[in-house]
Design an enzyme around this catalytic site. Structure first.
Site, PDB file in Angstrom:
ATOM      1  N   ARG A  26      -1.748 -28.081 -12.708  1.00 62.54           N
ATOM      2  CA  ARG A  26      -2.410 -27.170 -13.506  1.00 62.54           C
ATOM      3  C   ARG A  26      -2.428 -25.778 -12.697  1.00 62.54           C
ATOM      4  O   ARG A  26      -2.239 -25.860 -11.455  1.00 62.54           O
ATOM      5  CB  ARG A  26      -4.072 -27.404 -13.456  1.00 62.54           C
ATOM      6  CG  ARG A  26      -4.332 -28.130 -14.787  1.00 62.54           C
ATOM      7  CD  ARG A  26      -5.851 -28.546 -14.926  1.00 62.54           C
ATOM      8  NE  ARG A  26      -6.808 -27.811 -14.328  1.00 62.54           N
ATOM      9  CZ  ARG A  26      -8.088 -28.046 -14.076  1.00 62.54           C
ATOM     10  NH1 ARG A  26      -8.511 -29.466 -14.713  1.00 62.54           N
ATOM     11  NH2 ARG A  26      -9.088 -27.409 -13.792  1.00 62.54           N
ATOM     12  N   ARG A  43     -12.530 -21.614  -6.944  1.00 64.56           N
ATOM     13  CA  ARG A  43     -13.408 -22.440  -7.982  1.00 64.56           C
ATOM     14  C   ARG A  43     -14.602 -23.066  -7.261  1.00 64.56           C
ATOM     15  O   ARG A  43     -15.649 -23.065  -7.868  1.00 64.56           O
ATOM     16  CB  ARG A  43     -12.522 -23.313  -8.655  1.00 64.56           C
ATOM     17  CG  ARG A  43     -11.453 -22.836  -9.755  1.00 64.56           C
ATOM     18  CD  ARG A  43     -10.413 -23.528 -10.083  1.00 64.56           C
ATOM     19  NE  ARG A  43     -10.571 -25.026 -10.687  1.00 64.56           N
ATOM     20  CZ  ARG A  43      -9.924 -26.025 -10.413  1.00 64.56           C
ATOM     21  NH1 ARG A  43      -8.776 -25.868  -9.887  1.00 64.56           N
ATOM     22  NH2 ARG A  43     -10.485 -27.295 -10.905  1.00 64.56           N
ATOM     23  N   ARG A  63      -3.784 -33.395  -8.151  1.00 63.05           N
ATOM     24  CA  ARG A  63      -3.996 -33.778  -9.543  1.00 63.05           C
ATOM     25  C   ARG A  63      -2.637 -33.746 -10.211  1.00 63.05           C
ATOM     26  O   ARG A  63      -2.132 -32.507 -10.229  1.00 63.05           O
ATOM     27  CB  ARG A  63      -4.984 -33.146  -9.956  1.00 63.05           C
ATOM     28  CG  ARG A  63      -5.346 -33.504 -11.462  1.00 63.05           C
ATOM     29  CD  ARG A  63      -6.358 -33.049 -12.359  1.00 63.05           C
ATOM     30  NE  ARG A  63      -6.611 -31.625 -11.763  1.00 63.05           N
ATOM     31  CZ  ARG A  63      -8.061 -31.336 -11.743  1.00 63.05           C
ATOM     32  NH1 ARG A  63      -8.897 -32.204 -12.388  1.00 63.05           N
ATOM     33  NH2 ARG A  63      -8.559 -30.216 -11.128  1.00 63.05           N
TER      34      ARG A  63
HETATM   35  P1  AP5 Z   1     -10.771 -34.999 -12.276  1.00 58.17           P
HETATM   36  O1  AP5 Z   1     -11.280 -36.167 -12.951  1.00 58.17           O
HETATM   37  O2  AP5 Z   1      -9.827 -34.320 -13.016  1.00 58.17           O
HETATM   38  O3  AP5 Z   1     -11.940 -34.095 -11.780  1.00 58.17           O
HETATM   39  P2  AP5 Z   1     -12.766 -32.833 -12.563  1.00 58.17           P
HETATM   40  O4  AP5 Z   1     -14.092 -33.139 -11.988  1.00 58.17           O
HETATM   41  O5  AP5 Z   1     -12.792 -33.112 -14.329  1.00 58.17           O
HETATM   42  O6  AP5 Z   1     -12.218 -31.679 -11.862  1.00 58.17           O
HETATM   43  P3  AP5 Z   1     -11.634 -30.249 -12.971  1.00 58.17           P
HETATM   44  O7  AP5 Z   1     -10.989 -29.291 -11.750  1.00 58.17           O
HETATM   45  O8  AP5 Z   1     -11.084 -30.513 -14.208  1.00 58.17           O
HETATM   46  O9  AP5 Z   1     -13.170 -29.517 -12.926  1.00 58.17           O
HETATM   47  P4  AP5 Z   1     -13.335 -28.043 -13.140  1.00 58.17           P
HETATM   48  O10 AP5 Z   1     -14.847 -28.102 -13.463  1.00 58.17           O
HETATM   49  O11 AP5 Z   1     -13.093 -27.341 -11.999  1.00 58.17           O
HETATM   50  O12 AP5 Z   1     -12.423 -27.572 -14.310  1.00 58.17           O
HETATM   51  P5  AP5 Z   1     -12.386 -27.614 -15.770  1.00 58.17           P
HETATM   52  O13 AP5 Z   1     -11.286 -27.775 -16.496  1.00 58.17           O
HETATM   53  O14 AP5 Z   1     -13.672 -27.995 -16.285  1.00 58.17           O
HETATM   54  O15 AP5 Z   1     -10.242 -35.501 -10.937  1.00 58.17           O
HETATM   55  C1  AP5 Z   1      -9.482 -34.474  -9.976  1.00 58.17           C
HETATM   56  C2  AP5 Z   1      -8.377 -35.300  -9.305  1.00 58.17           C
HETATM   57  O16 AP5 Z   1      -9.242 -36.356  -8.428  1.00 58.17           O
HETATM   58  C3  AP5 Z   1      -7.362 -36.156 -10.185  1.00 58.17           C
HETATM   59  O17 AP5 Z   1      -6.379 -36.175  -9.370  1.00 58.17           O
HETATM   60  C4  AP5 Z   1      -7.979 -37.500  -9.849  1.00 58.17           C
HETATM   61  O18 AP5 Z   1      -7.098 -38.550 -10.088  1.00 58.17           O
HETATM   62  C5  AP5 Z   1      -8.631 -37.684  -8.573  1.00 58.17           C
HETATM   63  N1  AP5 Z   1     -10.194 -38.678  -8.519  1.00 58.17           N
HETATM   64  C6  AP5 Z   1     -10.842 -38.652  -9.436  1.00 58.17           C
HETATM   65  N2  AP5 Z   1     -11.649 -39.554  -9.238  1.00 58.17           N
HETATM   66  C7  AP5 Z   1     -11.515 -39.954  -7.689  1.00 58.17           C
HETATM   67  C8  AP5 Z   1     -11.938 -40.819  -6.686  1.00 58.17           C
HETATM   68  N3  AP5 Z   1     -12.998 -41.498  -6.936  1.00 58.17           N
HETATM   69  N4  AP5 Z   1     -11.292 -40.902  -5.545  1.00 58.17           N
HETATM   70  C9  AP5 Z   1      -9.946 -40.421  -5.307  1.00 58.17           C
HETATM   71  N5  AP5 Z   1      -9.506 -39.394  -6.343  1.00 58.17           N
HETATM   72  C10 AP5 Z   1     -10.231 -39.339  -7.451  1.00 58.17           C
HETATM   73  O19 AP5 Z   1     -12.432 -25.728 -15.937  1.00 58.17           O
HETATM   74  C11 AP5 Z   1     -11.504 -25.100 -15.507  1.00 58.17           C
HETATM   75  C12 AP5 Z   1     -11.745 -23.492 -15.634  1.00 58.17           C
HETATM   76  O20 AP5 Z   1     -12.083 -23.175 -17.193  1.00 58.17           O
HETATM   77  C13 AP5 Z   1     -12.898 -23.000 -15.172  1.00 58.17           C
HETATM   78  O21 AP5 Z   1     -12.652 -22.529 -13.700  1.00 58.17           O
HETATM   79  C14 AP5 Z   1     -13.181 -21.747 -15.904  1.00 58.17           C
HETATM   80  O22 AP5 Z   1     -12.303 -20.733 -15.652  1.00 58.17           O
HETATM   81  C15 AP5 Z   1     -13.304 -22.346 -17.184  1.00 58.17           C
HETATM   82  N6  AP5 Z   1     -14.136 -23.185 -17.851  1.00 58.17           N
HETATM   83  C16 AP5 Z   1     -14.371 -24.359 -17.983  1.00 58.17           C
HETATM   84  N7  AP5 Z   1     -15.681 -24.670 -18.312  1.00 58.17           N
HETATM   85  C17 AP5 Z   1     -16.330 -23.257 -18.465  1.00 58.17           C
HETATM   86  C18 AP5 Z   1     -17.779 -23.073 -18.700  1.00 58.17           C
HETATM   87  N8  AP5 Z   1     -18.833 -23.873 -19.141  1.00 58.17           N
HETATM   88  N9  AP5 Z   1     -18.086 -21.830 -18.491  1.00 58.17           N
HETATM   89  C19 AP5 Z   1     -17.166 -20.748 -17.998  1.00 58.17           C
HETATM   90  N10 AP5 Z   1     -16.084 -21.233 -17.502  1.00 58.17           N
HETATM   91  C20 AP5 Z   1     -15.636 -22.458 -17.848  1.00 58.17           C
END
Ligand code: AP5
Length: 212
Positions: free
Chosen positions: A157, A168, A128
């Site tokens: 990232r 994760r 990504r």
């Molecule tokens: P993308 O759409 O970016 O995926 P995503 O589901 O949004 O993945 P994230 O990694 O952002 O989710 P996350 O939940 O781990 O991270 P977050 O930022 O919330 O797609 C991923 C990739 O795949 C991209 O390159 C895209 O182009 C590709 N793609 C998409 N669809 C596709 C398809 N159909 N086919 C092929 N490729 C595809 O959290 C980060 C950190 O923040 C956590 O680890 C934690 O430390 C903290 N945090 C955030 N929220 C909380 C919470 N509620 N509670 C506690 N800690 C939290």
């Protein structure tokens, strides 16, 4: 018509990618706790112990994200709804969300779980890249940035390195396992197959959210 939507799914499932499309269509804001925490980190407002948790692939404490969501969902642009991307992730977060909305006479209309098997997720996250200027999410193999995009405009990232992505995924499986039965028991959970091309998944998402 208002729409209060929650997107659940493992890291790399496509929550951010699909959230941007749905929010444009439904004219509601995308609220991503991950984006909010990363913005606080890059502005030097995130305490070091929380930075360390994120970099290690662990969750930040419930009270931190509950506070962020409570504040953000009170904003004027949330009057006709919002899409929560990556929140709630635990049952205490989900019950706190219910309580804060209930005080305002609101509730979550729908929870959509994007399901993608683990074997796809590491590659999705590791390759990504996010455009720092627009927030657009790319994938070096499946949705590459347009020709001419400068490398320095693309963010890789800090938590998208393979070892952290695997942590994760473990955290997701451990911490979020109870969330789907919690929402399923209430009858407002829909599951969407997140495998396939982005526009195929979008079609399923629009059907699930009745936005088609
Ligand atoms: P993308 O759409 O970016 O995926 P995503 O589901 O949004 O993945 P994230 O990694 O952002 O989710 P996350 O939940 O781990 O991270 P977050 O930022 O919330 O797609 C991923 C990739 O795949 C991209 O390159 C895209 O182009 C590709 N793609 C998409 N669809 C596709 C398809 N159909 N086919 C092929 N490729 C595809 O959290 C980060 C950190 O923040 C956590 O680890 C934690 O430390 C903290 N945090 C955030 N929220 C909380 C919470 N509620 N509670 C506690 N800690 C939290």
């Amino acid at each position: 018509m208002s729409l209060r939507l929650v997107l659940v799914g493992p890291p790399g499932a496509g929550k951010g990618t699909q959230a941007k499309i749905i929010c444009k269509k439904a004219e509601i804001p995308q609220i991503s706790t991950g984006d909010m925490l990363r913005a606080a980190k890059s502005e030097g407002r995130l305490p070091e112990d929380l930075v360390a948790k994120m970099v290690a692939g662990a969750l930040v404490p419930d009270e931190v994200v509950i506070g962020l969501i409570d504040e953000r969902t009170k904003a004027d642009d949330c009057e006709n709804g919002f899409l929560l991307d990556g929140f709630p992730r635990t049952v205490p977060q989900a019950t706190a969300l219910d309580a804060m909305l209930e005080k305002r006479g609101q509730k979550i209309d729908l929870v959509v779980a994007i399901e993608v098997p683990r074997e796809h997720l590491v590659e999705r996250a590791v390759l990504r890249r996010t455009d720092k200027r627009t927030g657009q999410i790319y994938h070096l193999k499946y949705s590459p940035p347009p020709a001419g995009t400068r490398e320095e405009d693309l963010e890789h990232r800090a938590d998208d390195h393979e070892d952290v992505v695997k942590k994760r995924l473990d955290t997701y499986e451990k911490m979020t396992a109870e969330l789907l039965p919690f929402y399923s028991a209430r009858g407002n959970l829909k599951r969407v197959d997140g495998v396939g091309k982005v526009d195929e998944v979008t079609k399923r998402m629009l059907e699930a959210t009745s936005l088609k």
